[in-house]
Design an enzyme around this catalytic site. Structure first.
Site, PDB file in Angstrom:
ATOM      1  N   ARG A 175       0.818  -1.212   0.000  1.00  0.00           N
ATOM      2  CA  ARG A 175       0.000   0.000   0.000  1.00  0.00           C
ATOM      3  C   ARG A 175       0.855   1.267   0.000  1.00  0.00           C
ATOM      4  NH1 ARG A 175      -2.571  -4.282   2.046  1.00  0.00           N
ATOM      5  NH2 ARG A 175      -4.843  -4.413   1.999  1.00  0.00           N
ATOM      6  N   ASP A 221      -2.167 -16.332  11.450  1.00  0.00           N
ATOM      7  CA  ASP A 221      -0.873 -16.743  10.884  1.00  0.00           C
ATOM      8  C   ASP A 221       0.139 -17.134  11.962  1.00  0.00           C
ATOM      9  OD1 ASP A 221      -1.588 -16.419   8.255  1.00  0.00           O
ATOM     10  OD2 ASP A 221      -0.973 -14.312   8.180  1.00  0.00           O
TER      11      ASP A 221
END
Ligand code: NAP
Length: 758
Positions: A350, A639
């Site tokens: 981003r 994760d």
């Protein structure tokens, strides 16, 4: 030895190219008899002496008599005359091919001189050569692992082409087909122009005075650049004349480029200069990556286009394919010191996207130079954005503003990065130009419709394949309108794509999510000065605003920091400071869970980095206790479970996890693979469909399989801190792509790790 492909082969022109094919065919037994036709008796004598041919003749019609294959390897300018001289001896079914470097002229010569054989004439061009020429330079290995371009015309019999293809394949070459005009244009640009420039540069400088001087003081760059000026002048004279039109076009193209460069130097226009050179730099890395079939990251670091097959093999291995990497760990130790793990991937993506769309120059530090974020970076370069770096995590993006992107020249290539593709789909829906997005084999199997559907509701025109997969075509010049969208499934990528499209839409665009997902897009838009209104599970933007450049230090990835959080917690005597870690609340489940287990973790120096919260995290060893993991924390630490299982193995009592079925479809079935490894070490556990129960206790060592899953590999490496015997972990190559430098960083902190490459 292979079966002979031809009975009697006539080589016309027994120099480097002809002699080498003769040698290669004889070495492999591909022809029963090889004869040659030449202007000179001497060449034929040498050919026989060198064992290249059985016989030969200076009468070309005589030389080709009875041949079922004729290979022409004379200068392009003498092709028409040579063909005419051999024509009377040609049989009715003979296949004729050639090795000339210019195809249009050779085809014209064949039409003129051997019209009755034109259907069995297969024009070809081996892309192989040496700086030496003549029969004595013949080399049986010249064509191995080189390309040969065939340029059949509409008159060429496909069966004849197939036999010539088989011949070149049998001598070890890779065969491609191309339109003849296209061949002459492409070769003019990529081969003839560079040779012309090299000859011209040396000549120009040599005219300046004492020609010896330029070589006396020549630096490596001059030698590299002018190496090809040592090629045979006669042959190149022939090529420049015979490919005149395409060569002139290439020279004009180059002159225009040179004029732009000159102008930028003259004007002191540093932005244009940087634009030219960064584009060239990345374009070169791109084609090196493609030609060596290596990864983009690897190609960026290559400084030599002679990427041998050996390197190419190890390159693809560094992207995780094929190379065997094992972690060998000695038991015990503690983690101490201060360290910074690599940058966050989501934020790295981003930072480039928003930096490109902002007004002004965005300076980024800590950018993760991994394959995926580099794919995003390349896409914006392809759309005309000047981006300097990355160099040691530093990138400068010269923003072009929300409406400043330019149409790319070709398809945008996203490699393996689903994030790049999905986010760009949103952003590109609002551009005035059309685009096509594609990716590697695995990305082109992934679903894109859940992003395309809401974007279509906004007025975008997007096409995917029948299966909803890439390539994705996005029509430009569509006026988007704001919508409200209720996400059917929680997905940060879909949410982000809609919000990015919303920047270009009329009115308000809002998205409501069924469960919290990563909110990096919302935070970073705000960081770049674009207001995002957030109300509970809904995020909203109003189109038509603008982004302002900012300086951004990409936070260290908390998913990478997780290994050290657990390691320092379980290893007695540890104290680690993890610097500048992102503590976005959608990502900090690992800290919450470890704290519930009794970990000693404190957040220091909390601050903001481009809209993202960051902190230095201090972690000291502590006695952990088993817990039942609250299900609401599961999505916030999804994760990090492999390494949390290691924490559980070192806790007193039982740790129970439910609601984590997603773990079964990650890079591996993380529940089962972790359970297998824990069992090997001697840790009691019970696997559930959606989780696991682990009883902490003393454990030994052994051999465990990471199944190519980077997080499993790093988790068992951390487990060694409390093992009582060595641990050997197989299949760890992928660690390098997800966490570059893990082994070095962990070893410096105190882990007893040796990486063994097979
Ligand atoms: P080479 O080693 O100089 O051999 C040229 C051959 O052509 C010799 O056998 C020579 O015969 C004969 N020849 C020269 N001038 C001739 C003329 N006016 N009339 C009839 N025969 C003549 O050149 P090469 O490198 O093999 O090149 C042969 C062809 O392959 C050219 O069309 C070239 O464009 C193409 N090619 C070259 C390379 C490269 O890097 N060298 C690469 C790809 C393709 P004598 O022995 O009797 O002098």
């Amino acid at each position: 030895m292979s079966e002979p492909l031809f009975d009697r082969v006539a080589i016309i022109g027994l120099g480097l190219i002809g002699g080498s094919l003769a040698a290669a065919m004889r070495a492999r037994g591909l022809a029963r008899t090889v004869v040659a036709g030449s202007r000179s008796e001497r060449t034929l004598e040498r050919g026989k002496l060198l064992g290249l041919i059985d016989d030969g003749s200076t009468d070309l019609a005589e030389a080709v008599k009875g041949a079922d294959l004729v290979f022409l390897a004379v200068p392009v300018s003498s092709m028409a005359d040579t063909m005419a001289r051999m024509a009377p001896g040609l049989g009715n079914s003979v296949i004729i091919t050639d090795g000339g470097s210019v195809k249009g002229k050779v085809i014209a010569a064949a039409k003129q001189s051997i019209p009755q054989h034109i259907s069995r004439f297969v024009p070809g061009h081996p892309i192989a050569g040496k700086e030496k020429s003549g029969v004595d330079a013949a080399d049986a290995g010249l064509y191995e692992k080189h390309r040969v371009i065939l340029t059949p015309t509409s008159a060429t019999d496909p069966a004849a082409s197939a036999r010539i293809r088989a011949l070149w394949t049998a001598v070890g070459a890779e065969v491609l087909s191309m339109d003849p005009d296209e061949h002459d244009r492409v070769l003019a640009e990529t081969s003839h122009l560079p040779h012309l420039l090299a000859f011209s540069l040396v000549d120009t400088l040599a005219r300046q005075g004492d020609s010896l001087d330029i070589f006396r003081y020549a630096a490596g760059g001059f030698r590299d650049f002018t190496r090809i000026a040592s090629s045979d002048p006669l042959m190149w004279h022939d090529i420049f004349r015979e490919n005149r039109d395409s060569v002139l076009q290439a020279v004009d193209l180059f002159q225009a480029g040179l004029a732009r460069f000159r102008e930028a130097v003259e004007q002191g226009d540093s932005e244009s200069l940087l634009a030219i050179m960064t584009r060239a730099n990345s374009a070169r890395a791109h084609f090196l990556a493609l030609s060596a079939r290596t990864s983009y990251t690897r190609a960026l670091s290559l400084n030599d286009d002679k990427v041998s097959d050996k390197t190419a093999m190890s390159n693809s291995a560094s992207a995780g394919h094929g190379r065997r990497v094992e972690f060998h760990l000695q038991p015990g130790g503690a983690l101490n010191g201060s360290l910074r793990v690599p940058g966050d991937k989501s934020i790295s993506h981003r930072s480039i996207m928003l930096g490109a769309l902002a007004d002004g120059v965005t300076e980024i530090e800590g950018f993760l130079e991994g394959e995926d974020a580099l794919a995003t970076l390349q896409a914006f370069r392809d759309m005309g954005v000047v981006i300097e770096g990355p160099s040691a995590g530093r990138v400068r993006v010269h923003g072009v503003g929300l409406h400043g992107l330019k149409a790319p020249n070709g398809t945008l290539y996203m490699g393996n990065s689903g994030t790049s593709m999905r986010l760009l789909m949103g952003l590109l829906s609002g551009q005035p130009f059309s685009t096509e997005l594609t990716g590697d084999e695995s990305l082109t199997r992934r679903p894109m419709e859940r992003v395309a559907k809401p974007l279509r509701e906004m007025g975008a025109e997007i096409a995917t394949t029948g299966k909803g997969t890439p390539p994705v075509h996005i029509r430009g010049n569509r006026q988007l309108k704001g919508i409200h969208y209720d996400l059917p499934v929680a997905s940060a990528q879909v949410k982000s794509a809609i919000l990015l499209a919303g920047l270009y839409a009329d009115g308000e665009t809002s998205v409501t999510e069924p469960a919290p997902t990563r909110d990096h897009t919302e935070r970073m838009l705000t960081g770049f000065g674009y207001p995002v209104i957030r109300d509970g599970a809904t995020s909203k933007v109003v189109g038509g605003g603008k982004l302002s450049a900012c300086n951004l230090e990409v936070p260290a990835d908390i998913s990478s920091a997780a290994f050290f959080l657990v390691g320092a917690s379980i290893a007695p005597g540890s104290e680690l400071l993890l610097r500048h870690v992102g503590i976005n609340p959608t990502r900090t489940g690992i800290i919450d869970i470890l704290k519930l287990m009794g970990a000693d973790i404190t957040l220091e120096n909390q601050r903001d980095a481009g809209g993202e919260p960051v902190a230095d995290i201090r972690v000291r060893s502590a006695r952990l206790k088993g817990i039942t993991i609250p299900e609401e924390l599961v999505p916030l630490a999804i994760d990090e479970f492999p390494v949390l299982f290691v924490a559980a193995a070192n806790a007193e009592g039982e740790t129970i996890l439910h609601g984590a079925e997603e773990l079964r479809v990650k890079e591996s079935d993380r529940i089962q693979v972790m359970a297998d490894g824990l069992t090997t070490l001697g840790i009691e556990n019970e696997v559930y469909a959606d989780g696991i129960r682990i009883r902490g206790g003393q454990y030994g060592g052994g051999e465990v399989q990471a199944h190519g899953d980077h997080r499993i590999a790093m988790s068992f490496a951390i487990a060694s801190l409390r093992a009582t015997a060595p641990i050997l972990i197989h299949d760890c190559a992928n660690v390098a792509t997800s966490f570059p430098g893990f082994a070095e960083l962990a070893s410096a902190a105190g882990l007893n790790l040796t990486v063994v490459q097979g």
